[in-house]
Design an enzyme around this catalytic site. Structure first.
Site, PDB file in Angstrom:
ATOM      1  N   ARG A  17      15.930  90.145  88.282  1.00  0.00           N
ATOM      2  CA  ARG A  17      15.320  90.587  86.748  1.00  0.00           C
ATOM      3  C   ARG A  17      16.124  89.328  85.704  1.00  0.00           C
ATOM      4  O   ARG A  17      16.135  88.222  86.440  1.00  0.00           O
ATOM      5  CB  ARG A  17      16.566  91.672  86.812  1.00  0.00           C
ATOM      6  CG  ARG A  17      18.264  91.153  85.884  1.00  0.00           C
ATOM      7  CD  ARG A  17      18.507  92.180  86.142  1.00  0.00           C
ATOM      8  NE  ARG A  17      20.153  91.848  85.233  1.00  0.00           N
ATOM      9  CZ  ARG A  17      21.113  92.299  84.828  1.00  0.00           C
ATOM     10  NH1 ARG A  17      21.057  93.672  83.804  1.00  0.00           N
ATOM     11  NH2 ARG A  17      22.374  91.798  84.638  1.00  0.00           N
ATOM     12  N   ASP A  38      19.055  88.422  95.671  1.00  0.00           N
ATOM     13  CA  ASP A  38      20.509  88.136  94.630  1.00  0.00           C
ATOM     14  C   ASP A  38      21.323  89.251  94.920  1.00  0.00           C
ATOM     15  O   ASP A  38      21.170  89.725  95.787  1.00  0.00           O
ATOM     16  CB  ASP A  38      19.392  89.099  93.231  1.00  0.00           C
ATOM     17  CG  ASP A  38      19.947  89.060  92.044  1.00  0.00           C
ATOM     18  OD1 ASP A  38      21.219  89.861  91.631  1.00  0.00           O
ATOM     19  OD2 ASP A  38      19.023  88.605  90.907  1.00  0.00           O
ATOM     20  N   ASP A  61      24.483  85.912  97.520  1.00  0.00           N
ATOM     21  CA  ASP A  61      25.927  85.682  96.978  1.00  0.00           C
ATOM     22  C   ASP A  61      25.804  84.205  97.212  1.00  0.00           C
ATOM     23  O   ASP A  61      26.243  82.859  98.140  1.00  0.00           O
ATOM     24  CB  ASP A  61      27.012  86.173  97.402  1.00  0.00           C
ATOM     25  CG  ASP A  61      28.828  85.686  96.693  1.00  0.00           C
ATOM     26  OD1 ASP A  61      28.483  84.758  95.772  1.00  0.00           O
ATOM     27  OD2 ASP A  61      29.617  86.146  97.181  1.00  0.00           O
ATOM     28  N   VAL A  62      25.396  83.420  95.507  1.00  0.00           N
ATOM     29  CA  VAL A  62      25.125  81.854  95.901  1.00  0.00           C
ATOM     30  C   VAL A  62      26.308  81.280  96.287  1.00  0.00           C
ATOM     31  O   VAL A  62      26.160  79.734  96.372  1.00  0.00           O
ATOM     32  CB  VAL A  62      24.521  81.255  94.365  1.00  0.00           C
ATOM     33  CG1 VAL A  62      23.014  82.406  94.988  1.00  0.00           C
ATOM     34  CG2 VAL A  62      25.058  81.955  93.586  1.00  0.00           C
ATOM     35  N   TYR A 153      31.881  78.577  81.233  1.00  0.00           N
ATOM     36  CA  TYR A 153      30.295  78.580  81.385  1.00  0.00           C
ATOM     37  C   TYR A 153      29.363  77.244  80.769  1.00  0.00           C
ATOM     38  O   TYR A 153      28.910  76.907  81.135  1.00  0.00           O
ATOM     39  CB  TYR A 153      29.901  79.605  80.107  1.00  0.00           C
ATOM     40  CG  TYR A 153      28.031  79.992  80.544  1.00  0.00           C
ATOM     41  CD1 TYR A 153      27.862  80.272  81.320  1.00  0.00           C
ATOM     42  CD2 TYR A 153      27.040  79.579  79.461  1.00  0.00           C
ATOM     43  CE1 TYR A 153      26.119  80.635  81.340  1.00  0.00           C
ATOM     44  CE2 TYR A 153      26.201  79.769  79.011  1.00  0.00           C
ATOM     45  CZ  TYR A 153      25.320  79.990  80.401  1.00  0.00           C
ATOM     46  OH  TYR A 153      24.284  80.039  80.802  1.00  0.00           O
ATOM     47  N   LYS A 157      27.848  74.446  82.825  1.00  0.00           N
ATOM     48  CA  LYS A 157      25.879  74.649  82.626  1.00  0.00           C
ATOM     49  C   LYS A 157      26.269  72.569  82.858  1.00  0.00           C
ATOM     50  O   LYS A 157      25.420  71.873  83.080  1.00  0.00           O
ATOM     51  CB  LYS A 157      25.498  74.883  81.728  1.00  0.00           C
ATOM     52  CG  LYS A 157      25.079  76.124  82.212  1.00  0.00           C
ATOM     53  CD  LYS A 157      24.834  76.496  83.325  1.00  0.00           C
ATOM     54  CE  LYS A 157      24.352  78.027  83.090  1.00  0.00           C
ATOM     55  NZ  LYS A 157      23.393  78.376  84.184  1.00  0.00           N
TER      56      LYS A 157
END
Length: 245
Positions: A17, A38, A61-62, A153, A157
């Protein structure tokens, strides 16, 4: 005219999505075969069915090394090669340095940072076999500046940004290009994690005065994946409507 990706095979993580789904659609429209992965199996399977030929879905699951090994094996088994990897999967759990849940911090590190690292690591062998490739890591404007209340987060990144540049240097001899894309405020479910006033302030601070669309990011990824970007590696492509100006 769009550059053709006919004959190329792409793997898009977090593709069920939002931005990931838009990327999968765009690469498919441009001619690529696409493996969508995903944890949202129902959404991912529905998207793969809607796109039709040259598309598969796999639950993934990455943050799990063995899961990455299985996904890469599946891509090569189904499609015969891997040319494009889009490390898009990511999560956002707001929390300040003083009060963030350590479980949330660790989970963001494992998904957003370790997931990208593992993806790049496992893509090397099939891309070498294919004679090269393109890796696109989805970072954020949060990987280019600070955001109060989102330390974990933001840290992940920035890590994606740094790993991208290092990988670009390490993998250049193999003709594997590695670049990062830095979305601004994009109209996806992730924004629901913010208070409405935060998102409204983001729009007001954007010179183009709108939220970005997932398709805006997909277009940037498609360009970086194509031969039109054949001399582009280690770069940061910011897609934020001018927010960082």
């Amino acid at each position: 005219m769009r550059s053709s990706l006919a004959g190329r095979i792409a793997l898009v993580t977090g593709g069920a999505r939002g931005i990931g789904a838009a990327i999968a659609r765009r690469l498919h429209e441009d001619g690529a075969g696409v493996m969508i992965t995903d944890l949202r199996a129902e959404d991912g399977q529905a998207l793969a069915a809607a796109l039709g030929g040259r598309v598969c879905f796999m639950e993934h699951d990455v943050s799990d090394d063995d899961a990455w090994r299985a996904v890469i094996e599946a891509v090569v088994s189904v499609f015969g090669r891997l040319d494009i990897l889009v490390n898009n999967a990511g999560i956002y759990e707001p929390g300040g340095i003083a009060d963030a849940s350590l479980d949330d911090v660790e989970r963001q590190i494992r998904v957003n940072q370790m997931g990208v690292f593992l993806g790049m690591r496992h893509a090397i062998a099939p891309m070498r076999s294919a004679g090269g490739g393109s890796i696109v890591n989805i970072s954020s404007i949060a990987g280019q500046c600070g955001f109060p209340g989102a330390a974990a987060y933001v840290g992940t990144k920035w890590a994606v940004r740094g790993m991208t540049k290092t990988a670009a240097l390490e993998l250049a001899p193999d003709h594997i290009r590695v670049n990062s894309v830095h979305p601004g405020f994009i109209d996806t479910p992730m924004l629901d994690r913010n208070p409405p006033e935060t998102n409204q302030a983001g729009v007001e601070a954007t010179p183009l005065k709108r939220l970005g669309r997932p398709e805006d990011i997909a277009a940037a990824v498609a360009w970086l994946a194509s031969d039109d970007a054949g001399f582009v590696t280690g770069s940061e492509l910011t897609v934020d409507g001018g927010w960082l100006l």
